[in-house]
Design a protein around this motif. Structure first.
Motif, short mmCIF file in Angstrom:
data_model
loop_
_atom_site.label_atom_id
_atom_site.label_comp_id
_atom_site.label_asym_id
_atom_site.label_seq_id
_atom_site.Cartn_x
_atom_site.Cartn_y
_atom_site.Cartn_z
N SER A 34 0.82 -1.21 0.00
CA SER A 34 0.00 0.00 0.00
C SER A 34 0.86 1.27 0.00
N VAL A 35 0.34 2.28 -0.66
CA VAL A 35 1.00 3.58 -0.74
C VAL A 35 0.16 4.60 0.01
N SER A 76 10.77 1.38 -2.60
CA SER A 76 11.24 1.34 -1.22
C SER A 76 10.78 2.56 -0.43
N LEU A 77 10.58 3.68 -1.12
CA LEU A 77 10.10 4.89 -0.45
C LEU A 77 8.61 4.82 -0.14
N LEU A 117 16.63 0.27 -0.21
CA LEU A 117 16.97 1.64 -0.57
C LEU A 117 18.48 1.85 -0.65
N VAL A 118 19.24 1.26 0.27
CA VAL A 118 20.68 1.43 0.23
C VAL A 118 21.26 0.90 -1.07
N GLY A 119 20.76 -0.23 -1.54
CA GLY A 119 21.23 -0.78 -2.80
C GLY A 119 20.93 0.13 -3.98
N VAL A 120 19.84 0.88 -3.90
CA VAL A 120 19.49 1.79 -4.98
C VAL A 120 20.50 2.91 -5.08
#
Length: 321
Positions: free
Chosen positions: A98-99, A236-237, A245-248
């Protein structure tokens, strides 16, 4: 699960409570009358399934309570509640998917503030990228990618288009542009100082860099990597799960390209400037497009889920009648 906290004027309390009481996604509800001083009124507390947050927030906004009071949403990390579990089961969709648009939009505005911290991180990352190219170190390039704060502003471009917040679009564009200009200009001055001291030579800038040549030699893969990285970053956001997110951050070469532009300007190396600028444009374009497409897809999917939830609630009401 989310925790909802509303400070409402007394004349709006009954409307707010009616909205929350009638929604099956709400598992807990409490009203503390005459407890709020600013605005003068009541405190309303509720627990609700994350999947229903957008619908409930939209209905609360229709009452105008957000203009005269406060509406807050907070994630609940750990909870033990049978009624909460039943609320999540009854609500279509999955919590992790969900967003919550109110949360995403607010974070986008925060991430596009052109403040001292943003400019400092951008400048430090660009300086580190320039050093990485001089010494031809992939590890330092990765460090510069992680340090760069630009991804939030890039994601905000997609949010502004999907949510039709054109003031946010202008703000994100200005933050990105001015941030890169300030970082490149500062790095350019420091590179000139290094050149005067003999620490940096034209050979270290224009010579062969087998470990970092990808920064100023963009190809089709540069664009594809930018698309994938931005899509993963936006997911991820917006999702309840943000471990990727770190991988991005270490998957795209925006800040390293900016550092190489500063080096090229200081030594008048046209090929370096052109290649790095093209790499920067390719990455920013790919990330902005992928961010917009991912958010647009999420909005379309959740619009269908909201419609399904509304139909389910309508059938339940008819059975009660």
């Amino acid at each position: 699960m989310l925790h909802l906290r509303v400070l409402a004027p007394a004349e709006l309390t009954d409307d707010v409570v009616a909205i929350l009481e009638s929604d099956d996604a709400v598992s807990g509800l409490a009203v503390v009358r005459d407890s709020a001083l600013r605005p003068e009124g009541d405190l309303i507390l509720a627990d609700l399934a994350r999947e229903a947050a957008n619908d409930i927030v939209d209905r609360l906004r229709e009452t105008g309570v957000h203009r005269r009071g406060t509406v807050e949403l907070q994630p609940v990390e750990t909870w033990i509640s049978l009624s909460g579990l039943r609320a999540e089961v009854r609500t279509p969709g999955y919590s992790a998917d969900s967003v919550v648009w109110a949360d995403v939009t607010q974070r986008s505005y925060e991430d596009t503030e052109l403040n001292w911290v943003y400019l400092s991180f951008m400048t430090l990352a660009t300086m580190l990228a320039a050093i990485a190219i001089i010494v031809d170190s992939q590890i330092l390039v990765i460090g510069a990618m992680v340090l760069g704060p630009e991804f939030g502003a890039i994601a905000a471009l997609g949010v502004s288009l999907v949510r039709r917040r054109y003031s946010l679009l202008w703000r994100a564009t200005a933050t990105l542009g001015l941030g890169f200009i300030a970082a490149i200009a500062t790095t350019f001055v420091l590179v000139l100082v290094g050149r005067m001291l003999g620490w940096i030579t034209s050979e270290s800038v224009e010579g062969v860099h087998p470990e970092t040549a990808f920064i100023y030699t963009p190809d089709r893969w540069s664009f594809i990597v930018a698309l994938i990285a931005a899509a993963a970053g936006v997911l991820s956001l917006t999702s309840a799960k943000s471990g990727a997110l770190v991988g991005v951050f270490i998957s795209v070469t925006t800040v390293p390209a900016a550092g190489n532009i500063a080096l090229g300007l200081a030594f008048g190396a046209g090929s370096v400037i052109w290649g790095s600028t093209l790499q920067l444009v390719v990455n920013l374009t790919g990330m902005a497009l992928a961010g917009w497409a991912t958010l647009a897809l999420q909005k379309a999917v959740w619009s269908r889920i909201s419609l399904r939830r509304e139909k389910t609630a309508a059938r339940a009401r008819r059975r009660l009648i």
